[in-house]
Design a protein around this motif. Sequence first.
Motif, short mmCIF file in Angstrom:
data_model
loop_
_atom_site.label_atom_id
_atom_site.label_comp_id
_atom_site.label_asym_id
_atom_site.label_seq_id
_atom_site.Cartn_x
_atom_site.Cartn_y
_atom_site.Cartn_z
N ARG A 13 0.85 -1.21 0.00
CA ARG A 13 0.00 0.00 0.00
C ARG A 13 0.88 1.26 0.00
NH1 ARG A 13 -2.71 -0.82 4.45
NH2 ARG A 13 -4.07 -2.32 3.44
N ASP A 14 1.93 1.25 0.82
CA ASP A 14 2.85 2.40 0.86
C ASP A 14 3.53 2.59 -0.50
OD1 ASP A 14 2.16 2.75 3.51
OD2 ASP A 14 4.03 1.90 4.30
N HIS A 15 3.96 1.48 -1.10
CA HIS A 15 4.60 1.54 -2.41
C HIS A 15 3.64 2.15 -3.44
CE1 HIS A 15 6.92 0.31 -5.94
NE2 HIS A 15 5.76 -0.12 -6.44
N MET A 16 2.38 1.72 -3.40
CA MET A 16 1.40 2.21 -4.37
C MET A 16 1.09 3.70 -4.17
SD MET A 16 -1.06 -1.14 -4.51
CE MET A 16 -2.37 -0.33 -5.39
N GLU A 17 1.22 4.18 -2.94
CA GLU A 17 1.03 5.61 -2.71
C GLU A 17 2.18 6.41 -3.31
OE1 GLU A 17 0.34 6.30 1.45
OE2 GLU A 17 -1.53 5.13 1.44
N CYS A 18 3.40 5.87 -3.19
CA CYS A 18 4.58 6.56 -3.75
C CYS A 18 4.68 6.38 -5.26
CB CYS A 18 5.85 6.03 -3.10
SG CYS A 18 6.03 6.46 -1.37
N PHE A 19 4.29 5.22 -5.74
CA PHE A 19 4.40 4.87 -7.16
C PHE A 19 3.07 4.30 -7.63
CE2 PHE A 19 8.50 4.19 -5.07
CZ PHE A 19 9.31 5.05 -5.79
N PRO A 20 2.08 5.15 -7.91
CA PRO A 20 0.77 4.63 -8.32
C PRO A 20 0.88 3.75 -9.56
CG PRO A 20 0.66 7.00 -7.90
CD PRO A 20 2.12 6.61 -7.87
N PRO A 21 0.13 2.62 -9.56
CA PRO A 21 0.15 1.75 -10.75
C PRO A 21 -0.29 2.53 -11.99
CG PRO A 21 -0.91 0.65 -8.90
CD PRO A 21 -0.71 2.08 -8.49
N ARG B 85 -2.75 -2.91 -14.84
CA ARG B 85 -2.08 -1.92 -13.99
C ARG B 85 -1.16 -2.66 -13.02
NH1 ARG B 85 -4.63 3.17 -13.20
NH2 ARG B 85 -4.19 2.91 -10.99
N PRO B 86 0.04 -3.05 -13.46
CA PRO B 86 0.93 -3.79 -12.57
C PRO B 86 1.40 -2.94 -11.39
CG PRO B 86 2.05 -3.21 -14.60
CD PRO B 86 0.62 -2.81 -14.77
N LEU B 87 1.70 -3.59 -10.28
CA LEU B 87 2.17 -2.88 -9.10
C LEU B 87 3.58 -2.36 -9.26
CD1 LEU B 87 0.84 -5.16 -6.23
CD2 LEU B 87 -0.15 -3.06 -7.14
N PHE B 88 4.35 -3.00 -10.12
CA PHE B 88 5.74 -2.59 -10.32
C PHE B 88 5.97 -2.37 -11.81
CE2 PHE B 88 5.53 -5.26 -6.58
CZ PHE B 88 6.12 -4.44 -5.63
N SER C 95 8.85 -0.19 -14.74
CA SER C 95 10.22 0.34 -14.89
C SER C 95 10.24 1.83 -14.56
CB SER C 95 10.69 0.12 -16.32
OG SER C 95 9.99 1.00 -17.20
N GLY C 96 11.41 2.41 -14.59
CA GLY C 96 11.57 3.84 -14.32
C GLY C 96 10.87 4.72 -15.34
N ILE C 97 10.47 4.15 -16.49
CA ILE C 97 9.75 4.93 -17.50
C ILE C 97 8.29 4.49 -17.60
CG2 ILE C 97 11.82 5.52 -18.83
CD1 ILE C 97 10.99 3.26 -20.80
N CYS C 98 7.79 3.89 -16.50
CA CYS C 98 6.38 3.45 -16.41
C CYS C 98 6.02 2.44 -17.50
CB CYS C 98 5.44 4.65 -16.43
SG CYS C 98 5.66 5.72 -15.01
N ALA C 99 6.93 1.55 -17.79
CA ALA C 99 6.69 0.48 -18.77
C ALA C 99 6.83 -0.86 -18.04
CB ALA C 99 7.69 0.57 -19.91
N ALA C 100 6.49 -1.93 -18.72
CA ALA C 100 6.66 -3.26 -18.14
C ALA C 100 8.13 -3.50 -17.83
CB ALA C 100 6.15 -4.32 -19.12
N ILE C 101 8.37 -4.24 -16.78
CA ILE C 101 9.74 -4.56 -16.40
C ILE C 101 10.23 -5.72 -17.26
CG2 ILE C 101 11.22 -5.45 -14.55
CD1 ILE C 101 9.36 -3.99 -12.58
N TRP C 102 11.36 -5.53 -17.92
CA TRP C 102 11.96 -6.57 -18.73
C TRP C 102 12.69 -7.53 -17.79
CZ3 TRP C 102 17.23 -6.47 -21.32
CH2 TRP C 102 17.36 -7.51 -22.23
#
Length: 119
Positions: free
Chosen positions: A19-27, A45-48, A50-57
């Motif tokens: 929940r804290d992560h999602m507040e700092c980095f909204p999906p 809307r993944p929880l995590f 990349s730094g450019i708001c894309a899927a993590i490779w």
Amino acid sequence: MRQLPNWVPLDPELSVALRDHMECFPPVEVTLPWLTPTGPKVTHRPLFTSGICAAIWSQAFNDQAWKPALAAAGIITAPENGERYAAAREHGMHALPHFYASVLLDAGESSLSGNAYRS
């Protein structure tokens, strides 16, 4: 199209951390082909991301986060300067679902619980 579940059991502390992560980095919405590279495009809307708001490779995650953490914990050897981490399926992202299944079993869950959460 196979539907994934929208819940899994979480420890209360992990729930608070997410929940804290999602507040700092909204999906954010990410659209990708589903199940195969040429599959239908699906938006989630993944929880995590990349730094450019894309899927993590997965390869980038392995090289830049997962394997350095394993090396810092002394589980694998850090590579020499300029070299990559040794390829080892048992130490990459492939190992994560197996680790999760082991945690479920250790907590007394049925051996089928992990499949129920993934299928």
